[in-house]
Design an enzyme around this catalytic site. Sequence first.
Site, PDB file in Angstrom:
ATOM      1  N   GLY A   1       0.819  -1.210   0.000  1.00 33.35           N
ATOM      2  CA  GLY A   1       0.000   0.000   0.000  1.00 33.35           C
ATOM      3  C   GLY A   1       0.849   1.255   0.000  1.00 33.35           C
ATOM      4  O   GLY A   1       2.051   1.221  -0.272  1.00 33.35           O
ATOM      5  N   ASN A   2       0.217   2.378   0.305  1.00 34.01           N
ATOM      6  CA  ASN A   2       0.918   3.657   0.356  1.00 34.01           C
ATOM      7  C   ASN A   2       0.288   4.534   1.433  1.00 34.01           C
ATOM      8  O   ASN A   2      -0.673   4.140   2.094  1.00 34.01           O
ATOM      9  CB  ASN A   2       0.894   4.341  -1.018  1.00 34.01           C
ATOM     10  CG  ASN A   2      -0.519   4.562  -1.527  1.00 34.01           C
ATOM     11  OD1 ASN A   2      -1.284   5.345  -0.977  1.00 34.01           O
ATOM     12  ND2 ASN A   2      -0.877   3.842  -2.601  1.00 34.01           N
ATOM     13  N   ARG A   3       0.829   5.731   1.605  1.00 34.96           N
ATOM     14  CA  ARG A   3       0.434   6.596   2.717  1.00 34.96           C
ATOM     15  C   ARG A   3      -0.739   7.524   2.396  1.00 34.96           C
ATOM     16  O   ARG A   3      -1.109   8.357   3.223  1.00 34.96           O
ATOM     17  CB  ARG A   3       1.634   7.448   3.159  1.00 34.96           C
ATOM     18  CG  ARG A   3       2.811   6.649   3.696  1.00 34.96           C
ATOM     19  CD  ARG A   3       3.944   7.591   4.109  1.00 34.96           C
ATOM     20  NE  ARG A   3       5.123   6.862   4.543  1.00 34.96           N
ATOM     21  CZ  ARG A   3       5.317   6.390   5.777  1.00 34.96           C
ATOM     22  NH1 ARG A   3       4.372   6.573   6.687  1.00 34.96           N
ATOM     23  NH2 ARG A   3       6.410   5.735   6.100  1.00 34.96           N
ATOM     24  N   SER A   4      -1.323   7.426   1.233  1.00 32.92           N
ATOM     25  CA  SER A   4      -2.374   8.374   0.868  1.00 32.92           C
ATOM     26  C   SER A   4      -3.587   8.236   1.787  1.00 32.92           C
ATOM     27  O   SER A   4      -4.096   7.134   2.012  1.00 32.92           O
ATOM     28  CB  SER A   4      -2.815   8.157  -0.579  1.00 32.92           C
ATOM     29  OG  SER A   4      -3.851   9.046  -0.917  1.00 32.92           O
TER      30      SER A   4
END
Length: 425
Positions: free
Chosen positions: A218-221
């Site tokens: 995933g990512n931090r958005s």
Amino acid sequence: MEQAQERAGRSGRPKVVLGVAGGIAAYKACELLRRLTETGHDVRVVPTDAALHFVGAATWSALSGHPVSTEVWEDVHEVPHVRIGQAADLVVVAPATADLLARAAHGLADDLLTNTLLTARCPVVFAPAMHTEMWEHPATRENVATLRRRGAVVIEPAVGRLTGVDTGKGRLPDPVEIFEICRRVLARGAAAPDLTGRHVVISAGGTREPLDPVRYLGNRSSGKQGYALARTAAARGARVTLIEANTGMTDPAGVDVVRVGTAVQLREAVLKAAADADAVVMAAAVADFRPLSYAEGKIKKKDGEEPVPVALVRNPDILAEISAERARPGQVVVGFAAETDDVLANGRHKLRRKGCDLLVVNEVGERKTFGAEESEAVVLAADGGETPVPYGPKEALADTVWDLVAPRLPAGASADASSAADPTV
């Protein structure tokens, strides 16, 4: 705008008229009233007779600090049926029933609220609430289309539990989200809702690519910028489809929300929603890669053994795809570029490579942009323009994006405007 400032200047507070029509959702307007008064607005509640069957005049008077009446015949010397609307900086009707929308669309003036709507020269917001069948009836859809053509903001009702056992579209949106729409409309002053009749599609959040039943890439958005874009577009009159990936945030008022998880699911939802969209804004952080294979069971750590490398494959490039194959002539496509170094150089290269009309470029990091309430960016245009957006609330960046999108939209009625009276189109 000057007239609004002059009116507010008399008491130092923006003047808001809260109209309440006779629906079961009337009790929720108490929360909207509280939000408005606690943030410094001078609120006058104008209910219909039917509304007082659900919430009494004493409640409205106590919460607002103003006397409450439904009649044009009380305090006649003050001409309330004219003065209340004339003095307002904003009129918001929540809930707005099918009956109230019909009377407003046809210019009837048979009580204090409809008189106020006729005399108001400020922005007007309607938050409908009714059963699904009533919302979808051609008469209601035509009345909504009429009000929107005249410049009113009629936000879409939410989907959820209605009265009794019924569920569907027609639920009053969360009062906190209605408040956000009102706040944004007030901030724009007398500016017309320039996205009325337009359908815009916005992606938000970050995709997650599963490795096994408990792990993912995933990512931090956080999705906050996409949600700011959705709320701002709704306040400017647009019909908004928000495709959210893993945000966990409350649905914005007046917005149709589609929930997805992975990049492949996001692509499918975007292509479907973009078919009749005037603009598509890809604010979601979409994973570039996904695992080649998915483990049906949890991947176990084995003593003395190194983990098996995870093979990755490319995800579809959704922004490049929708830019190259526009779903309809004149469709405006906006992308986002999150960069960590050589921000503008990388942004300009990405703009050329993706083929979109506008690209919002910002610098990101562990404590920059992702998850924050504020942001700064530069909006690059395919025609060579560059619009810097200084550090500030994400809604300011959202407004700048729509300021740049609106003049790029083709003139004339959009597909959404032409089908407003018929929900089957």
